[in-house]
Design a protein around this motif. Structure first.
Motif, PDB file in Angstrom:
ATOM      1  N   TYR A   7      48.572 -38.206  11.213  1.00 37.78           N
ATOM      2  CA  TYR A   7      49.964 -37.775  11.307  1.00 37.78           C
ATOM      3  C   TYR A   7      50.574 -38.388  12.555  1.00 37.78           C
ATOM      4  N   ARG A   8      51.933 -38.415  12.633  1.00 34.19           N
ATOM      5  CA  ARG A   8      52.539 -38.902  13.871  1.00 34.19           C
ATOM      6  C   ARG A   8      52.424 -37.799  14.915  1.00 34.19           C
ATOM      7  N   SER A   9      52.312 -38.188  16.183  1.00 30.29           N
ATOM      8  CA  SER A   9      52.029 -37.218  17.233  1.00 30.29           C
ATOM      9  C   SER A   9      53.251 -36.391  17.596  1.00 30.29           C
ATOM     10  N   PHE A  10      54.402 -37.035  17.742  1.00 33.96           N
ATOM     11  CA  PHE A  10      55.526 -36.257  18.249  1.00 33.96           C
ATOM     12  C   PHE A  10      56.147 -35.403  17.154  1.00 33.96           C
ATOM     13  N   VAL A  11      56.668 -34.244  17.565  1.00 39.86           N
ATOM     14  CA  VAL A  11      57.208 -33.270  16.620  1.00 39.86           C
ATOM     15  C   VAL A  11      58.558 -33.775  16.104  1.00 39.86           C
ATOM     16  N   SER A  12      58.772 -33.663  14.793  1.00 43.15           N
ATOM     17  CA  SER A  12      60.103 -33.946  14.249  1.00 43.15           C
ATOM     18  C   SER A  12      60.890 -32.638  14.204  1.00 43.15           C
ATOM     19  N   TYR A  13      61.850 -32.526  15.103  1.00 45.64           N
ATOM     20  CA  TYR A  13      62.640 -31.290  15.156  1.00 45.64           C
ATOM     21  C   TYR A  13      63.645 -31.223  14.014  1.00 45.64           C
ATOM     22  N   ILE A  14      63.997 -32.353  13.460  1.00 46.32           N
ATOM     23  CA  ILE A  14      64.888 -32.353  12.290  1.00 46.32           C
ATOM     24  C   ILE A  14      64.145 -31.719  11.106  1.00 46.32           C
ATOM     25  N   ASP A  15      62.911 -32.153  10.881  1.00 42.56           N
ATOM     26  CA  ASP A  15      62.117 -31.596   9.779  1.00 42.56           C
ATOM     27  C   ASP A  15      61.775 -30.132  10.046  1.00 42.56           C
ATOM     28  N   ARG A  16      61.319 -29.866  11.274  1.00 40.41           N
ATOM     29  CA  ARG A  16      60.830 -28.530  11.603  1.00 40.41           C
ATOM     30  C   ARG A  16      61.943 -27.488  11.469  1.00 40.41           C
ATOM     31  N   SER A  17      63.121 -27.787  12.034  1.00 36.30           N
ATOM     32  CA  SER A  17      64.209 -26.799  12.005  1.00 36.30           C
ATOM     33  C   SER A  17      64.752 -26.634  10.579  1.00 36.30           C
ATOM     34  N   ARG A  18      64.780 -27.711   9.807  1.00 38.26           N
ATOM     35  CA  ARG A  18      65.247 -27.602   8.414  1.00 38.26           C
ATOM     36  C   ARG A  18      64.335 -26.658   7.613  1.00 38.26           C
ATOM     37  N   GLU A  19      63.013 -26.816   7.769  1.00 43.47           N
ATOM     38  CA  GLU A  19      62.060 -25.965   7.043  1.00 43.47           C
ATOM     39  C   GLU A  19      62.144 -24.517   7.518  1.00 43.47           C
ATOM     40  N   TYR A  20      62.339 -24.357   8.827  1.00 44.84           N
ATOM     41  CA  TYR A  20      62.386 -23.018   9.413  1.00 44.84           C
ATOM     42  C   TYR A  20      63.600 -22.246   8.894  1.00 44.84           C
ATOM     43  N   TYR A  21      64.758 -22.889   8.924  1.00 48.55           N
ATOM     44  CA  TYR A  21      65.969 -22.194   8.463  1.00 48.55           C
ATOM     45  C   TYR A  21      65.977 -22.040   6.935  1.00 48.55           C
ATOM     46  N   ALA A  22      65.346 -22.960   6.242  1.00 53.08           N
ATOM     47  CA  ALA A  22      65.206 -22.799   4.785  1.00 53.08           C
ATOM     48  C   ALA A  22      64.371 -21.549   4.484  1.00 53.08           C
ATOM     49  N   ALA A  23      63.316 -21.342   5.297  1.00 50.86           N
ATOM     50  CA  ALA A  23      62.462 -20.156   5.103  1.00 50.86           C
ATOM     51  C   ALA A  23      63.249 -18.880   5.390  1.00 50.86           C
ATOM     52  N   GLN A  24      64.282 -18.984   6.193  1.00 53.68           N
ATOM     53  CA  GLN A  24      65.150 -17.824   6.470  1.00 53.68           C
ATOM     54  C   GLN A  24      66.243 -17.662   5.415  1.00 53.68           C
ATOM     55  N   GLY A  25      66.228 -18.543   4.426  1.00 57.66           N
ATOM     56  CA  GLY A  25      67.169 -18.399   3.322  1.00 57.66           C
ATOM     57  C   GLY A  25      68.460 -19.191   3.479  1.00 57.66           C
ATOM     58  N   TYR A  26      68.510 -20.068   4.468  1.00 63.21           N
ATOM     59  CA  TYR A  26      69.692 -20.930   4.606  1.00 63.21           C
ATOM     60  C   TYR A  26      69.443 -22.185   3.765  1.00 63.21           C
ATOM     61  N   ASP A  27      70.137 -22.268   2.638  1.00 66.20           N
ATOM     62  CA  ASP A  27      69.786 -23.361   1.727  1.00 66.20           C
ATOM     63  C   ASP A  27      70.532 -24.668   2.023  1.00 66.20           C
ATOM     64  N   LYS A  28      71.589 -24.576   2.835  1.00 63.71           N
ATOM     65  CA  LYS A  28      72.313 -25.815   3.155  1.00 63.71           C
ATOM     66  C   LYS A  28      71.850 -26.299   4.530  1.00 63.71           C
ATOM     67  N   PRO A  29      71.050 -27.353   4.584  1.00 65.92           N
ATOM     68  CA  PRO A  29      70.504 -27.762   5.881  1.00 65.92           C
ATOM     69  C   PRO A  29      71.572 -28.351   6.814  1.00 65.92           C
TER      70      PRO A  29
END
Lengths: 167, 117
Positions: A7-29
């Motif tokens: 995997y790539r080492s550095f965190v993708s905050y675009i991916d991470r925050s999109r998945e996190y808010y999707a899990a909270q039920g926000y469907d529009k990223p």
């Protein structure tokens, strides 16, 4: 080589925050800005003749008075760099509150470190003020309001170069 | 922050961004970027480590002078003392999925009430 990684080492905050808010039920990223054209200004003088300023996404300290604290709103600001700030408000921002802390201002707004470079003559001088920009959900507000105001302050203070620090 | 930097560059001021969210800054596209692979919060070096902070600021100053084209990223040589934060930050998995869904629901209820009042 130190390691092999699948995997790539550095965190993708675009991916991470999109998945996190999707899990909270926000469907529009949230949609992040992307540009193909990148403006570029070369430094016009040697560093030793340049005045350099700092821009932060952190806010001025929250008032101690509870009533004033309720009224506290993040605003764009310019503040004297001398005396250097000993604390800035970061509680409302997106950063890793479990892994680290923001008690040392120079770890995110290096006013003292920049002053040391000025004292040694490595840069001409440090700006007499530092500048704060709220991180805003609204990209138009950042582009139309904050950008021009920061530019105006930088020009008033005679800056040649600017270091911007995103918390 | 990247948008402000772009505005300054467009108007003749040289800029460098210091940050720990590599993808956000590079997706936007800026003139110069000093990336430190730390958890979000300390883009100019570890707290109370004046030596690291001084060196990190020095890298940014040198990049101001030496970059000859935009999208120049420099990664500082520093590592955080562990790697746990990489997985832990904003983690979503079977252990917290339900709790996150409830949190979101609660927040939307509060927001709806605020809108009505």
């Amino acid at each position: 080589m130190d390691q092999l990684r699948p995997y790539r080492s550095f965190v993708s905050y675009i991916d991470r925050s999109r998945e996190y808010y999707a899990a909270q039920g926000y469907d529009k990223p949230y949609t992040w800005p992307h540009y193909d054209y990148i403006p570029f200004t070369p430094l016009r003088k040697p560093l030793s003749e340049c005045r350099v300023g700092l821009v932060t996404t952190t806010g001025l300290p929250k008032p101690v008075d509870p009533m004033q604290a309720i009224m506290y709103r993040r605003e764009i600001y310019a503040q004297p760099a001398i005396p250097p700030p000993t604390s800035l408000y970061t509680d409302d921002l997106f950063w890793d509150k479990k892994a680290t802390h923001t008690k040392d201002v120079d770890s995110f707004l290096p006013v003292n470190r920049l002053a040391e470079y000025a004292q040694k003559g490595y840069i001409g001088s440090a700006s007499p003020r530092f500048y704060g920009v709220p991180t805003d959900y609204s990209q138009p507000r950042t582009i139309e309001r904050y950008g021009p105001q920061i530019l105006k302050w930088c020009r008033e203070d005679g800056l040649d170069a600017v270091i911007l620090l995103a918390l | 922050m990247s948008l402000v930097a772009r505005h300054l560059e467009e108007n003749g001021l040289a800029t460098v961004i210091m940050g720990c969210a590599r993808d956000i800054v590079e997706e936007c596209g800026v003139a110069r970027f000093v990336f430190t692979d730390f958890p979000l919060g300390n883009p100019s070096g570890k707290p109370w480590d004046a030596g690291m902070q001084y060196a990190t600021v020095g890298i940014a100053l040198d990049l101001l002078e030496r970059a000859w084209m935009p999208r120049t990223t420099i990664q500082t040589p520093y590592q955080w003392h562990n790697d746990e934060w990489r997985e832990a930050f904003m983690k979503v998995d079977a252990t917290n999925r339900e709790a996150l869904a409830r949190e979101g629901e609660k927040r939307r209820e509060i927001q709806a009430k605020v809108k009505k009042s």
